[in-house]
Design an enzyme around this catalytic site. Structure first.
Site, PDB file in Angstrom:
ATOM      1  N   ARG A   1       0.825  -1.207   0.000  1.00  0.00           N
ATOM      2  CA  ARG A   1       0.000   0.000   0.000  1.00  0.00           C
ATOM      3  C   ARG A   1       0.863   1.263   0.000  1.00  0.00           C
ATOM      4  NH1 ARG A   1      -4.903  -2.007   4.113  1.00  0.00           N
ATOM      5  NH2 ARG A   1      -6.045  -3.098   2.462  1.00  0.00           N
TER       6      ARG A   1
ATOM      7  N   TYR B   1      -5.986  -0.763  -6.720  1.00  0.00           N
ATOM      8  CA  TYR B   1      -5.415  -2.010  -6.188  1.00  0.00           C
ATOM      9  C   TYR B   1      -4.795  -1.828  -4.809  1.00  0.00           C
ATOM     10  CZ  TYR B   1      -0.989  -0.742  -8.740  1.00  0.00           C
ATOM     11  OH  TYR B   1       0.126  -0.146  -9.259  1.00  0.00           O
ATOM     12  N   GLU B   2      -4.511  -2.967  -4.169  1.00  0.00           N
ATOM     13  CA  GLU B   2      -4.087  -3.021  -2.761  1.00  0.00           C
ATOM     14  C   GLU B   2      -5.123  -2.385  -1.831  1.00  0.00           C
ATOM     15  OE1 GLU B   2      -1.869  -4.986  -2.249  1.00  0.00           O
ATOM     16  OE2 GLU B   2      -0.994  -5.081  -4.240  1.00  0.00           O
ATOM     17  N   GLY B   3      -6.376  -2.574  -2.173  1.00  0.00           N
ATOM     18  CA  GLY B   3      -7.477  -1.999  -1.407  1.00  0.00           C
ATOM     19  C   GLY B   3      -7.864  -0.664  -2.000  1.00  0.00           C
TER      20      GLY B   3
ATOM     21  N   GLN C   1      -9.420   2.202   2.066  1.00  0.00           N
ATOM     22  CA  GLN C   1      -8.446   2.908   2.913  1.00  0.00           C
ATOM     23  C   GLN C   1      -9.161   3.848   3.879  1.00  0.00           C
ATOM     24  OE1 GLN C   1      -5.325   1.766   2.524  1.00  0.00           O
ATOM     25  NE2 GLN C   1      -6.220   0.561   0.870  1.00  0.00           N
TER      26      GLN C   1
END
Length: 604
Positions: free
Chosen positions: A298, A441-443, A448
Protein backbone atom coordinates in the site's frame (compact mmCIF):
# COMPACT_ATOMS: atom_id res chain seq x y z
CA UNK A 1 18.38 22.05 -18.23
CA UNK A 2 14.91 21.09 -17.01
CA UNK A 3 14.66 18.52 -14.23
CA UNK A 4 13.17 15.17 -15.24
CA UNK A 5 11.02 12.78 -13.18
CA UNK A 6 11.96 14.13 -9.72
CA UNK A 7 13.50 17.43 -8.61
CA UNK A 8 16.81 16.46 -7.03
CA UNK A 9 16.98 19.58 -4.88
CA UNK A 10 13.67 18.69 -3.28
CA UNK A 11 14.77 15.10 -2.60
CA UNK A 12 17.90 16.42 -0.90
CA UNK A 13 15.81 18.89 1.09
CA UNK A 14 13.54 16.20 2.50
CA UNK A 15 16.33 13.73 3.20
CA UNK A 16 18.90 16.08 4.69
CA UNK A 17 17.07 19.16 5.96
CA UNK A 18 13.62 17.94 6.91
CA UNK A 19 14.31 14.38 8.08
CA UNK A 20 18.10 14.59 8.68
CA UNK A 21 18.69 11.01 7.60
CA UNK A 22 22.44 11.25 8.19
CA UNK A 23 21.70 10.97 11.92
CA UNK A 24 20.83 7.31 11.33
CA UNK A 25 24.49 6.68 10.44
CA UNK A 26 25.31 7.19 14.13
CA UNK A 27 23.57 3.88 14.75
CA UNK A 28 25.60 0.74 14.16
CA UNK A 29 22.92 -0.66 11.86
CA UNK A 30 23.34 2.20 9.38
CA UNK A 31 26.95 3.20 10.08
CA UNK A 32 27.90 2.99 6.40
CA UNK A 33 25.19 5.39 5.27
CA UNK A 34 26.66 8.83 5.84
CA UNK A 35 25.63 11.79 3.71
CA UNK A 36 28.20 11.08 1.01
CA UNK A 37 26.94 7.52 0.63
CA UNK A 38 23.28 8.58 0.67
CA UNK A 39 23.91 11.18 -2.04
CA UNK A 40 25.76 8.61 -4.13
CA UNK A 41 22.84 6.15 -3.87
CA UNK A 42 20.36 8.82 -4.96
CA UNK A 43 22.63 9.87 -7.83
CA UNK A 44 22.97 6.29 -9.06
CA UNK A 45 19.21 5.76 -8.83
CA UNK A 46 18.63 9.02 -10.72
CA UNK A 47 21.04 8.00 -13.46
CA UNK A 48 19.45 4.57 -13.91
CA UNK A 49 15.95 6.06 -13.90
CA UNK A 50 16.57 8.84 -16.40
CA UNK A 51 19.03 7.15 -18.75
CA UNK A 52 17.51 3.67 -18.88
CA UNK A 53 14.00 3.46 -17.41
CA UNK A 54 12.44 6.66 -18.71
CA UNK A 55 13.16 5.96 -22.42
CA UNK A 56 11.37 2.61 -22.04
CA UNK A 57 8.21 4.11 -20.54
CA UNK A 58 6.47 4.86 -23.84
CA UNK A 59 7.91 1.74 -25.49
CA UNK A 60 6.43 -0.45 -22.75
CA UNK A 61 3.06 1.28 -23.04
CA UNK A 62 2.86 0.85 -26.81
CA UNK A 63 4.31 -2.65 -27.03
CA UNK A 64 2.52 -3.99 -23.98
CA UNK A 65 2.54 -7.62 -22.85
CA UNK A 66 1.62 -10.61 -24.99
CA UNK A 67 -0.13 -13.79 -23.85
CA UNK A 68 0.14 -17.00 -25.84
CA UNK A 69 -0.31 -20.65 -24.81
CA UNK A 70 0.01 -19.94 -21.11
CA UNK A 71 3.14 -17.78 -21.41
CA UNK A 72 3.51 -14.03 -21.05
CA UNK A 73 6.07 -11.93 -22.90
CA UNK A 74 6.86 -8.50 -21.46
CA UNK A 75 8.12 -5.55 -23.55
CA UNK A 76 11.56 -6.35 -24.93
CA UNK A 77 13.10 -3.20 -23.44
CA UNK A 78 12.23 -4.46 -19.95
CA UNK A 79 14.70 -7.35 -20.26
CA UNK A 80 17.69 -5.00 -20.11
CA UNK A 81 16.12 -2.91 -17.36
CA UNK A 82 15.56 -5.99 -15.22
CA UNK A 83 19.18 -7.07 -15.59
CA UNK A 84 20.37 -3.59 -14.65
CA UNK A 85 18.10 -3.60 -11.60
CA UNK A 86 19.50 -6.97 -10.55
CA UNK A 87 23.10 -5.95 -11.15
CA UNK A 88 22.65 -2.87 -8.99
CA UNK A 89 20.98 -4.93 -6.22
CA UNK A 90 18.12 -2.44 -6.21
CA UNK A 91 15.42 -5.03 -5.45
CA UNK A 92 16.63 -5.59 -1.87
CA UNK A 93 17.75 -2.12 -0.82
CA UNK A 94 16.66 -2.33 2.83
CA UNK A 95 17.00 -6.05 3.37
CA UNK A 96 19.37 -8.04 5.54
CA UNK A 97 22.79 -8.56 3.87
CA UNK A 98 22.49 -12.18 5.06
CA UNK A 99 19.96 -12.67 2.26
CA UNK A 100 21.66 -10.44 -0.30
CA UNK A 101 20.20 -7.09 0.76
CA UNK A 102 22.00 -3.74 0.99
CA UNK A 103 20.72 -2.96 4.50
CA UNK A 104 20.11 0.74 3.80
CA UNK A 105 17.66 3.00 5.69
CA UNK A 106 14.09 2.83 4.44
CA UNK A 107 13.99 6.59 3.93
CA UNK A 108 16.93 6.43 1.53
CA UNK A 109 15.42 3.53 -0.40
CA UNK A 110 12.24 5.59 -0.89
CA UNK A 111 14.26 8.36 -2.53
CA UNK A 112 15.64 5.82 -5.00
CA UNK A 113 12.18 4.36 -5.58
CA UNK A 114 10.82 7.86 -6.15
CA UNK A 115 13.05 8.08 -9.21
CA UNK A 116 12.31 4.55 -10.41
CA UNK A 117 8.54 4.91 -10.07
CA UNK A 118 8.53 8.36 -11.64
CA UNK A 119 10.53 7.10 -14.61
CA UNK A 120 8.73 3.82 -15.28
CA UNK A 121 6.55 2.38 -12.59
CA UNK A 122 4.83 -0.15 -14.91
CA UNK A 123 8.26 -1.77 -15.17
CA UNK A 124 8.84 -1.53 -11.41
CA UNK A 125 5.60 -3.44 -10.84
CA UNK A 126 7.55 -6.55 -11.81
CA UNK A 127 9.57 -6.22 -8.59
CA UNK A 128 7.20 -4.76 -6.00
CA UNK A 129 5.23 -7.90 -5.15
CA UNK A 130 8.44 -9.92 -5.48
CA UNK A 131 9.93 -7.97 -2.61
CA UNK A 132 6.77 -8.26 -0.53
CA UNK A 133 6.59 -12.00 -1.10
CA UNK A 134 10.21 -12.36 0.01
CA UNK A 135 9.43 -10.44 3.22
CA UNK A 136 6.66 -12.94 3.94
CA UNK A 137 9.17 -15.77 3.61
CA UNK A 138 11.64 -13.95 5.85
CA UNK A 139 9.00 -13.14 8.48
CA UNK A 140 6.99 -16.36 8.59
CA UNK A 141 9.04 -18.98 6.77
CA UNK A 142 10.79 -21.99 8.22
CA UNK A 143 14.57 -22.18 8.03
CA UNK A 144 14.20 -24.51 5.08
CA UNK A 145 11.86 -22.13 3.24
CA UNK A 146 14.23 -19.24 3.84
CA UNK A 147 17.22 -21.23 2.60
CA UNK A 148 15.40 -22.37 -0.54
CA UNK A 149 13.79 -19.10 -1.57
CA UNK A 150 15.10 -15.89 -0.02
CA UNK A 151 18.37 -15.21 -1.82
CA UNK A 152 17.01 -16.14 -5.20
CA UNK A 153 13.97 -13.93 -4.70
CA UNK A 154 15.77 -10.91 -3.31
CA UNK A 155 18.39 -11.14 -6.06
CA UNK A 156 15.62 -11.13 -8.66
CA UNK A 157 16.59 -14.52 -10.06
CA UNK A 158 13.10 -15.67 -9.10
CA UNK A 159 9.95 -13.58 -9.12
CA UNK A 160 7.17 -13.29 -6.58
CA UNK A 161 3.52 -12.26 -6.40
CA UNK A 162 0.46 -12.10 -4.16
CA UNK A 163 -2.42 -14.53 -4.88
CA UNK A 164 -5.35 -13.12 -2.99
CA UNK A 165 -8.22 -12.05 -5.26
CA UNK A 166 -10.71 -14.47 -6.83
CA UNK A 167 -13.52 -13.87 -9.35
CA UNK A 168 -16.18 -14.00 -6.61
CA UNK A 169 -13.98 -12.80 -3.75
CA UNK A 170 -12.45 -9.42 -4.44
CA UNK A 171 -12.16 -7.11 -1.45
CA UNK A 172 -14.20 -9.65 0.54
CA UNK A 173 -11.25 -12.02 0.90
CA UNK A 174 -13.08 -14.18 3.42
CA UNK A 175 -15.33 -15.45 0.62
CA UNK A 176 -12.45 -17.17 -1.21
CA UNK A 177 -12.91 -20.75 -2.40
CA UNK A 178 -9.33 -21.86 -3.10
CA UNK A 179 -8.79 -25.03 -1.09
CA UNK A 180 -5.84 -26.80 0.48
CA UNK A 181 -5.73 -30.52 1.32
CA UNK A 182 -2.89 -31.81 3.48
CA UNK A 183 -0.75 -34.60 2.06
CA UNK A 184 1.15 -37.32 3.90
CA UNK A 185 4.49 -35.61 3.28
CA UNK A 186 3.34 -32.36 4.96
CA UNK A 187 2.71 -30.47 1.72
CA UNK A 188 -0.74 -29.35 0.62
CA UNK A 189 -2.61 -29.88 -2.63
CA UNK A 190 -3.87 -26.48 -3.74
CA UNK A 191 -6.90 -26.02 -6.00
CA UNK A 192 -8.47 -22.78 -7.15
CA UNK A 193 -8.34 -19.75 -9.40
CA UNK A 194 -6.90 -16.30 -8.73
CA UNK A 195 -7.19 -13.06 -10.70
CA UNK A 196 -5.64 -9.58 -10.91
CA UNK A 197 -2.13 -10.85 -10.23
CA UNK A 198 0.55 -8.34 -11.18
CA UNK A 199 3.40 -10.07 -13.02
CA UNK A 200 1.89 -13.45 -12.13
CA UNK A 201 3.49 -14.85 -15.29
CA UNK A 202 6.38 -13.29 -17.23
CA UNK A 203 9.58 -14.09 -19.12
CA UNK A 204 11.91 -12.05 -16.90
CA UNK A 205 12.60 -14.82 -14.38
CA UNK A 206 13.09 -18.59 -14.37
CA UNK A 207 10.65 -19.23 -11.52
CA UNK A 208 7.88 -17.34 -9.74
CA UNK A 209 7.02 -17.88 -6.07
CA UNK A 210 3.35 -17.34 -5.24
CA UNK A 211 2.14 -16.72 -1.66
CA UNK A 212 -1.43 -18.08 -1.90
CA UNK A 213 -4.37 -17.58 0.43
CA UNK A 214 -6.46 -20.76 0.68
CA UNK A 215 -8.72 -22.58 3.12
CA UNK A 216 -7.67 -25.93 4.58
CA UNK A 217 -10.40 -28.55 4.53
CA UNK A 218 -12.55 -28.17 7.65
CA UNK A 219 -11.25 -24.69 8.53
CA UNK A 220 -13.71 -22.03 9.76
CA UNK A 221 -15.57 -19.84 7.27
CA UNK A 222 -14.52 -16.26 6.63
CA UNK A 223 -11.09 -14.76 7.21
CA UNK A 224 -10.62 -16.76 10.43
CA UNK A 225 -10.15 -19.91 8.38
CA UNK A 226 -7.65 -18.64 5.81
CA UNK A 227 -4.10 -19.98 5.66
CA UNK A 228 -1.09 -18.84 3.65
CA UNK A 229 0.88 -21.17 1.39
CA UNK A 230 4.06 -20.89 -0.63
CA UNK A 231 3.39 -22.20 -4.14
CA UNK A 232 6.21 -21.98 -6.71
CA UNK A 233 5.46 -22.00 -10.42
CA UNK A 234 8.15 -24.68 -10.76
CA UNK A 235 8.78 -27.08 -7.89
CA UNK A 236 11.97 -26.50 -5.94
CA UNK A 237 14.06 -29.52 -4.94
CA UNK A 238 15.63 -29.82 -1.50
CA UNK A 239 19.00 -28.75 -2.92
CA UNK A 240 17.47 -25.55 -4.36
CA UNK A 241 17.45 -26.74 -7.96
CA UNK A 242 14.32 -26.56 -10.09
CA UNK A 243 12.14 -29.62 -10.55
CA UNK A 244 8.91 -30.16 -12.48
CA UNK A 245 6.21 -27.58 -13.31
CA UNK A 246 3.81 -27.22 -10.37
CA UNK A 247 0.43 -27.14 -12.17
CA UNK A 248 0.22 -23.34 -11.95
CA UNK A 249 -1.14 -22.11 -15.28
CA UNK A 250 -1.72 -18.59 -16.57
CA UNK A 251 -5.10 -18.49 -18.33
CA UNK A 252 -4.97 -14.92 -19.58
CA UNK A 253 -3.95 -11.31 -19.00
CA UNK A 254 -6.18 -8.25 -18.69
CA UNK A 255 -6.57 -5.57 -21.35
CA UNK A 256 -6.20 -2.44 -19.24
CA UNK A 257 -6.54 1.32 -19.30
CA UNK A 258 -2.88 1.77 -18.37
CA UNK A 259 0.25 0.09 -16.99
CA UNK A 260 0.43 -1.89 -20.24
CA UNK A 261 3.98 -3.03 -19.51
CA UNK A 262 2.81 -4.92 -16.42
CA UNK A 263 0.84 -8.13 -17.08
CA UNK A 264 -2.22 -8.50 -14.85
CA UNK A 265 -2.75 -12.26 -14.86
CA UNK A 266 -5.36 -14.90 -14.11
CA UNK A 267 -3.93 -18.13 -12.71
CA UNK A 268 -5.41 -21.58 -12.26
CA UNK A 269 -3.90 -23.68 -9.47
CA UNK A 270 -4.23 -27.44 -9.56
CA UNK A 271 -6.22 -27.73 -12.76
CA UNK A 272 -4.73 -31.22 -13.13
CA UNK A 273 -4.69 -31.90 -9.40
CA UNK A 274 -0.92 -31.59 -9.14
CA UNK A 275 -0.33 -28.21 -7.52
CA UNK A 276 1.67 -28.45 -4.29
CA UNK A 277 2.33 -25.81 -1.67
CA UNK A 278 3.90 -25.57 1.77
CA UNK A 279 2.31 -23.81 4.73
CA UNK A 280 3.79 -20.37 5.38
CA UNK A 281 3.29 -19.48 9.02
CA UNK A 282 0.49 -21.02 11.08
CA UNK A 283 -2.77 -22.59 10.00
CA UNK A 284 -5.73 -20.16 9.84
CA UNK A 285 -3.43 -17.14 10.34
CA UNK A 286 -2.93 -16.39 6.67
CA UNK A 287 -4.82 -13.12 6.48
CA UNK A 288 -2.85 -11.61 9.35
CA UNK A 289 0.39 -12.69 7.70
CA UNK A 290 -0.63 -11.36 4.30
CA UNK A 291 -1.19 -7.90 5.78
CA UNK A 292 2.56 -7.67 6.35
CA UNK A 293 2.91 -7.72 2.59
CA UNK A 294 -0.21 -5.67 1.89
CA UNK A 295 0.84 -2.77 4.13
CA UNK A 296 4.20 -2.59 2.39
CA UNK A 297 2.45 -2.76 -0.97
CA UNK A 298 0.00 0.00 0.00
CA UNK A 299 2.83 2.39 0.77
CA UNK A 300 4.51 1.44 -2.49
CA UNK A 301 1.28 2.28 -4.32
CA UNK A 302 1.45 5.70 -2.70
CA UNK A 303 4.99 5.99 -4.05
CA UNK A 304 3.72 5.04 -7.51
CA UNK A 305 1.18 7.85 -7.34
CA UNK A 306 3.87 10.27 -6.20
CA UNK A 307 6.10 9.14 -9.05
CA UNK A 308 3.41 9.87 -11.64
CA UNK A 309 2.60 13.23 -10.06
CA UNK A 310 6.25 14.25 -9.80
CA UNK A 311 6.97 13.42 -13.44
CA UNK A 312 3.78 15.11 -14.65
CA UNK A 313 4.53 18.28 -12.69
CA UNK A 314 8.07 18.63 -13.98
CA UNK A 315 6.91 17.97 -17.54
CA UNK A 316 4.21 20.64 -17.17
CA UNK A 317 6.62 23.12 -15.62
CA UNK A 318 9.12 22.75 -18.44
CA UNK A 319 6.37 23.01 -21.07
CA UNK A 320 4.84 26.10 -19.45
CA UNK A 321 8.21 27.85 -19.53
CA UNK A 322 8.73 27.05 -23.22
CA UNK A 323 5.22 27.22 -24.72
CA UNK A 324 4.58 30.70 -26.15
CA UNK A 325 0.85 31.39 -26.35
CA UNK A 326 -1.21 34.58 -25.90
CA UNK A 327 -0.28 38.07 -24.75
CA UNK A 328 0.07 39.01 -21.13
CA UNK A 329 -3.22 40.11 -19.55
CA UNK A 330 -1.39 43.30 -18.60
CA UNK A 331 -0.43 44.06 -22.19
CA UNK A 332 -1.80 47.39 -23.39
CA UNK A 333 -1.06 46.94 -27.07
CA UNK A 334 -2.43 44.46 -29.57
CA UNK A 335 1.10 44.25 -30.97
CA UNK A 336 2.50 43.05 -27.66
CA UNK A 337 4.45 39.81 -28.06
CA UNK A 338 3.07 36.46 -26.95
CA UNK A 339 4.47 35.17 -23.66
CA UNK A 340 5.25 31.77 -22.14
CA UNK A 341 2.07 30.34 -20.67
CA UNK A 342 3.68 30.23 -17.20
CA UNK A 343 2.93 33.97 -17.12
CA UNK A 344 -0.84 33.39 -17.33
CA UNK A 345 -2.59 33.42 -13.92
CA UNK A 346 -4.63 30.23 -14.40
CA UNK A 347 -1.60 28.24 -15.50
CA UNK A 348 0.31 29.55 -12.49
CA UNK A 349 -2.59 28.45 -10.28
CA UNK A 350 -2.39 24.92 -11.62
CA UNK A 351 1.41 24.78 -11.42
CA UNK A 352 1.48 26.00 -7.82
CA UNK A 353 -1.18 23.46 -6.86
CA UNK A 354 0.85 20.70 -8.55
CA UNK A 355 4.02 21.89 -6.84
CA UNK A 356 2.52 22.06 -3.35
CA UNK A 357 0.87 18.65 -3.56
CA UNK A 358 3.90 16.94 -5.08
CA UNK A 359 6.24 18.32 -2.43
CA UNK A 360 3.85 17.55 0.41
CA UNK A 361 3.23 14.01 -0.84
CA UNK A 362 6.98 13.41 -1.00
CA UNK A 363 7.34 14.50 2.61
CA UNK A 364 4.44 12.29 3.73
CA UNK A 365 5.81 9.16 2.06
CA UNK A 366 9.41 9.74 3.12
CA UNK A 367 8.24 10.51 6.68
CA UNK A 368 6.53 7.13 6.89
CA UNK A 369 9.83 5.54 5.85
CA UNK A 370 11.61 7.67 8.46
CA UNK A 371 9.26 6.27 11.12
CA UNK A 372 10.25 2.77 10.00
CA UNK A 373 13.92 3.70 10.42
CA UNK A 374 13.18 4.99 13.93
CA UNK A 375 11.82 1.53 14.73
CA UNK A 376 14.80 -0.20 13.12
CA UNK A 377 17.30 1.82 15.17
CA UNK A 378 15.55 1.87 18.55
CA UNK A 379 15.69 -0.65 21.39
CA UNK A 380 12.96 1.16 23.35
CA UNK A 381 9.63 -0.70 23.19
CA UNK A 382 7.64 2.48 23.75
CA UNK A 383 9.44 4.28 20.93
CA UNK A 384 8.85 1.35 18.61
CA UNK A 385 5.16 1.26 19.49
CA UNK A 386 4.78 5.00 18.94
CA UNK A 387 6.34 4.99 15.49
CA UNK A 388 4.59 1.81 14.44
CA UNK A 389 1.33 3.47 15.45
CA UNK A 390 2.17 6.51 13.34
CA UNK A 391 2.95 4.26 10.37
CA UNK A 392 -0.34 2.42 10.82
CA UNK A 393 -2.39 5.62 11.04
CA UNK A 394 -0.60 7.22 8.09
CA UNK A 395 -0.77 4.16 5.81
CA UNK A 396 -4.31 4.91 4.53
CA UNK A 397 -3.19 8.52 4.04
CA UNK A 398 -0.02 7.46 2.23
CA UNK A 399 -2.00 5.14 -0.03
CA UNK A 400 -5.51 6.60 -0.29
CA UNK A 401 -5.08 10.35 0.07
CA UNK A 402 -1.75 10.53 -1.75
CA UNK A 403 -2.95 8.63 -4.81
CA UNK A 404 -6.14 10.71 -4.97
CA UNK A 405 -4.09 13.90 -5.02
CA UNK A 406 -1.54 12.39 -7.39
CA UNK A 407 -4.29 11.74 -9.92
CA UNK A 408 -5.47 15.35 -9.56
CA UNK A 409 -1.90 16.51 -10.20
CA UNK A 410 -1.67 14.34 -13.32
CA UNK A 411 -5.03 15.68 -14.48
CA UNK A 412 -3.70 19.24 -14.22
CA UNK A 413 -0.58 18.04 -16.00
CA UNK A 414 -2.69 17.18 -19.03
CA UNK A 415 -4.61 20.45 -18.76
CA UNK A 416 -1.49 22.62 -18.87
CA UNK A 417 -0.46 21.00 -22.16
CA UNK A 418 -3.90 21.80 -23.57
CA UNK A 419 -4.88 19.68 -26.58
CA UNK A 420 -1.34 18.32 -26.80
CA UNK A 421 -1.77 16.83 -23.34
CA UNK A 422 -4.52 14.61 -24.71
CA UNK A 423 -2.27 13.22 -27.43
CA UNK A 424 0.34 10.48 -27.25
CA UNK A 425 2.96 12.93 -28.49
CA UNK A 426 3.62 13.83 -24.86
CA UNK A 427 3.77 11.56 -21.77
CA UNK A 428 1.05 13.38 -19.80
CA UNK A 429 -1.85 11.21 -20.93
CA UNK A 430 0.03 7.99 -20.11
CA UNK A 431 0.93 9.26 -16.64
CA UNK A 432 -2.76 10.01 -16.04
CA UNK A 433 -3.83 6.56 -17.25
CA UNK A 434 -1.11 4.75 -15.33
CA UNK A 435 -1.89 6.70 -12.16
CA UNK A 436 -5.56 5.68 -12.08
CA UNK A 437 -4.91 2.09 -10.99
CA UNK A 438 -3.29 3.39 -7.80
CA UNK A 439 -6.82 4.25 -6.60
CA UNK A 440 -7.92 0.67 -7.06
CA UNK A 441 -5.41 -2.01 -6.19
CA UNK A 442 -4.09 -3.02 -2.76
CA UNK A 443 -7.48 -2.00 -1.41
CA UNK A 444 -9.51 0.71 -3.12
CA UNK A 445 -9.24 4.17 -1.65
CA UNK A 446 -12.72 3.72 -0.21
CA UNK A 447 -11.37 0.76 1.73
CA UNK A 448 -8.45 2.91 2.91
CA UNK A 449 -10.96 5.42 4.24
CA UNK A 450 -12.90 2.68 6.03
CA UNK A 451 -9.63 1.39 7.49
CA UNK A 452 -8.75 4.85 8.82
CA UNK A 453 -12.14 5.28 10.50
CA UNK A 454 -12.86 1.69 11.48
CA UNK A 455 -9.40 0.56 12.65
CA UNK A 456 -6.75 3.26 12.77
CA UNK A 457 -8.70 5.97 14.58
CA UNK A 458 -9.12 3.68 17.58
CA UNK A 459 -5.72 1.96 17.30
CA UNK A 460 -3.99 1.46 20.65
CA UNK A 461 -7.09 2.89 22.36
CA UNK A 462 -6.82 5.99 20.20
CA UNK A 463 -3.26 6.80 21.28
CA UNK A 464 -1.72 6.46 17.83
CA UNK A 465 -4.08 9.06 16.32
CA UNK A 466 -3.37 11.29 19.33
CA UNK A 467 0.35 10.90 18.67
CA UNK A 468 -0.21 12.12 15.12
CA UNK A 469 -2.17 15.13 16.40
CA UNK A 470 0.65 15.93 18.82
CA UNK A 471 3.34 15.78 16.12
CA UNK A 472 1.34 18.21 14.01
CA UNK A 473 0.52 20.52 16.92
CA UNK A 474 4.18 20.67 17.96
CA UNK A 475 5.16 21.86 14.48
CA UNK A 476 2.45 24.52 14.48
CA UNK A 477 3.79 25.75 17.82
CA UNK A 478 7.32 25.86 16.42
CA UNK A 479 6.15 27.81 13.38
CA UNK A 480 4.58 30.51 15.57
CA UNK A 481 8.08 31.63 16.56
CA UNK A 482 9.30 31.97 12.95
CA UNK A 483 9.05 35.46 11.53
CA UNK A 484 6.55 35.66 8.70
CA UNK A 485 4.89 32.32 9.45
CA UNK A 486 2.85 33.33 12.50
CA UNK A 487 -0.47 33.56 10.67
CA UNK A 488 0.10 30.35 8.72
CA UNK A 489 0.92 28.58 11.98
CA UNK A 490 -2.28 29.87 13.58
CA UNK A 491 -4.32 28.65 10.60
CA UNK A 492 -2.78 25.19 10.79
CA UNK A 493 -3.31 25.06 14.55
CA UNK A 494 -6.98 25.92 13.99
CA UNK A 495 -7.24 23.11 11.43
CA UNK A 496 -5.61 20.62 13.82
CA UNK A 497 -8.11 21.53 16.51
CA UNK A 498 -10.94 21.06 14.01
CA UNK A 499 -9.51 17.67 13.01
CA UNK A 500 -9.48 16.57 16.65
CA UNK A 501 -13.10 17.68 17.01
CA UNK A 502 -14.05 15.90 13.78
CA UNK A 503 -12.33 12.68 14.82
CA UNK A 504 -14.16 12.62 18.15
CA UNK A 505 -17.47 13.27 16.41
CA UNK A 506 -17.26 10.72 13.63
CA UNK A 507 -15.58 8.19 15.91
CA UNK A 508 -18.48 8.41 18.33
CA UNK A 509 -21.02 8.12 15.53
CA UNK A 510 -19.21 5.04 14.17
CA UNK A 511 -19.73 3.33 17.52
CA UNK A 512 -23.42 4.21 17.70
CA UNK A 513 -26.60 3.03 16.00
CA UNK A 514 -25.79 5.61 13.28
CA UNK A 515 -22.69 3.69 12.24
CA UNK A 516 -23.73 3.54 8.58
CA UNK A 517 -23.99 7.32 8.43
CA UNK A 518 -20.50 7.65 9.88
CA UNK A 519 -19.03 5.41 7.21
CA UNK A 520 -20.86 7.40 4.54
CA UNK A 521 -18.50 10.21 5.58
CA UNK A 522 -15.39 8.01 5.95
CA UNK A 523 -13.95 9.13 2.62
CA UNK A 524 -14.37 12.77 3.54
CA UNK A 525 -12.72 12.05 6.89
CA UNK A 526 -9.70 10.57 5.07
CA UNK A 527 -9.56 13.67 2.87
CA UNK A 528 -9.74 16.01 5.85
CA UNK A 529 -7.08 14.09 7.74
CA UNK A 530 -4.92 14.01 4.62
CA UNK A 531 -5.29 17.73 3.98
CA UNK A 532 -4.20 18.59 7.50
CA UNK A 533 -1.28 16.14 7.34
CA UNK A 534 -0.36 17.87 4.06
CA UNK A 535 -0.56 21.28 5.76
CA UNK A 536 1.70 19.98 8.55
CA UNK A 537 4.31 18.79 6.08
CA UNK A 538 4.25 22.01 4.05
CA UNK A 539 4.43 24.16 7.19
CA UNK A 540 7.38 22.07 8.40
CA UNK A 541 9.09 22.72 5.08
CA UNK A 542 8.31 26.44 5.32
CA UNK A 543 9.80 26.64 8.83
CA UNK A 544 13.09 25.20 7.61
CA UNK A 545 13.12 27.40 4.49
CA UNK A 546 12.23 30.61 6.36
CA UNK A 547 15.03 30.00 8.84
CA UNK A 548 17.53 29.46 6.02
CA UNK A 549 16.39 32.65 4.30
CA UNK A 550 16.68 34.56 7.56
CA UNK A 551 20.16 33.20 8.21
CA UNK A 552 21.40 34.21 4.77
CA UNK A 553 20.99 31.25 2.44
CA UNK A 554 23.31 30.77 -0.49
CA UNK A 555 22.25 32.59 -3.63
CA UNK A 556 21.67 29.34 -5.51
CA UNK A 557 19.14 28.24 -2.85
CA UNK A 558 17.11 31.45 -2.56
CA UNK A 559 14.50 30.54 -5.16
CA UNK A 560 14.09 27.03 -3.77
CA UNK A 561 13.50 28.24 -0.23
CA UNK A 562 11.13 30.95 -1.42
CA UNK A 563 9.23 28.22 -3.24
CA UNK A 564 8.84 26.24 -0.03
CA UNK A 565 7.26 29.17 1.77
CA UNK A 566 4.97 29.90 -1.17
CA UNK A 567 3.82 26.27 -1.38
CA UNK A 568 2.79 26.42 2.26
CA UNK A 569 1.10 29.80 1.82
CA UNK A 570 -0.88 28.59 -1.18
CA UNK A 571 -2.10 25.39 0.46
CA UNK A 572 -2.90 26.88 3.86
CA UNK A 573 -4.65 29.94 2.41
CA UNK A 574 -6.40 28.42 -0.63
CA UNK A 575 -7.07 24.77 0.28
CA UNK A 576 -7.27 24.52 4.06
CA UNK A 577 -10.38 26.75 4.41
CA UNK A 578 -12.25 24.27 2.19
CA UNK A 579 -11.01 21.46 4.44
CA UNK A 580 -12.54 23.15 7.49
CA UNK A 581 -15.87 23.41 5.68
CA UNK A 582 -15.69 19.71 4.83
CA UNK A 583 -15.00 18.95 8.50
CA UNK A 584 -18.18 20.81 9.46
CA UNK A 585 -20.12 18.66 6.97
CA UNK A 586 -18.74 15.50 8.61
CA UNK A 587 -19.67 16.73 12.08
CA UNK A 588 -23.20 17.60 10.90
CA UNK A 589 -23.49 13.95 9.86
CA UNK A 590 -26.10 14.21 7.13
CA UNK A 591 -27.34 10.66 6.40
CA UNK A 592 -28.98 11.16 2.99
CA UNK A 593 -26.58 8.62 1.49
CA UNK A 594 -28.03 5.98 3.81
CA UNK A 595 -31.66 7.08 3.70
CA UNK A 596 -32.13 7.09 -0.06
CA UNK A 597 -33.85 3.92 -1.22
CA UNK A 598 -32.14 1.74 -3.82
CA UNK A 599 -34.98 2.25 -6.28
CA UNK A 600 -34.64 6.03 -5.94
CA UNK A 601 -31.20 5.90 -7.54
CA UNK A 602 -32.84 5.38 -10.92
CA UNK A 603 -34.66 3.02 -13.24
CA UNK A 604 -33.88 -0.68 -13.25
Amino acid sequence: MAQLVVERRDVDFVLHEQLEVEKFSKHEKFADFNRKTVDLIVSEARSLAIKEMLPALKIGDEEGCRFENGTVTVPEAFQRLYELLREGEWIAMCDDPQWGGQGMPTTVSLAAMNYFDGANYPFMLHTILLHGAAKLVETFGTEKQKALYLKKMLSGQWGGTMLLTEPEAGSDVGALTTSAVKNDDGTYTITGSKIFISSGENDLVENIVHPVLARIEGAPAGTDGISLFLVPKICVNDDGSLGEPNDVVCTGIEEKMGIHGSPTCSLTLGGKGNCRGTLLGKENKGMRAMFVMMNEARLEVGMQGLGCASASYLNALAYARERIQGRSLQATSKEAPAVPIIQHPDVRRMLLSMKAYTEGMRSIIYYIGWCEDQIRTSSDADVKQKYQGLIDVLTPIGKGYVTDKAFEVCNKGVQIFGGYGYTKEYPQEQLLRDCKITHLYEGTNGIQAMDLLGRKLGLNKGQSYKDLIKEMRDMAETAKAVSGLEKLAADVEKAINKLEETALSIGGTARSEKMMAAFAHAYSFMEVTGDIVMAWMLLWRAVLAARKLSDGAKKKDLNFYEGQVKSAQYFIKSVLPLTLAKADIIIAGDDTVIQISEDAFGSK
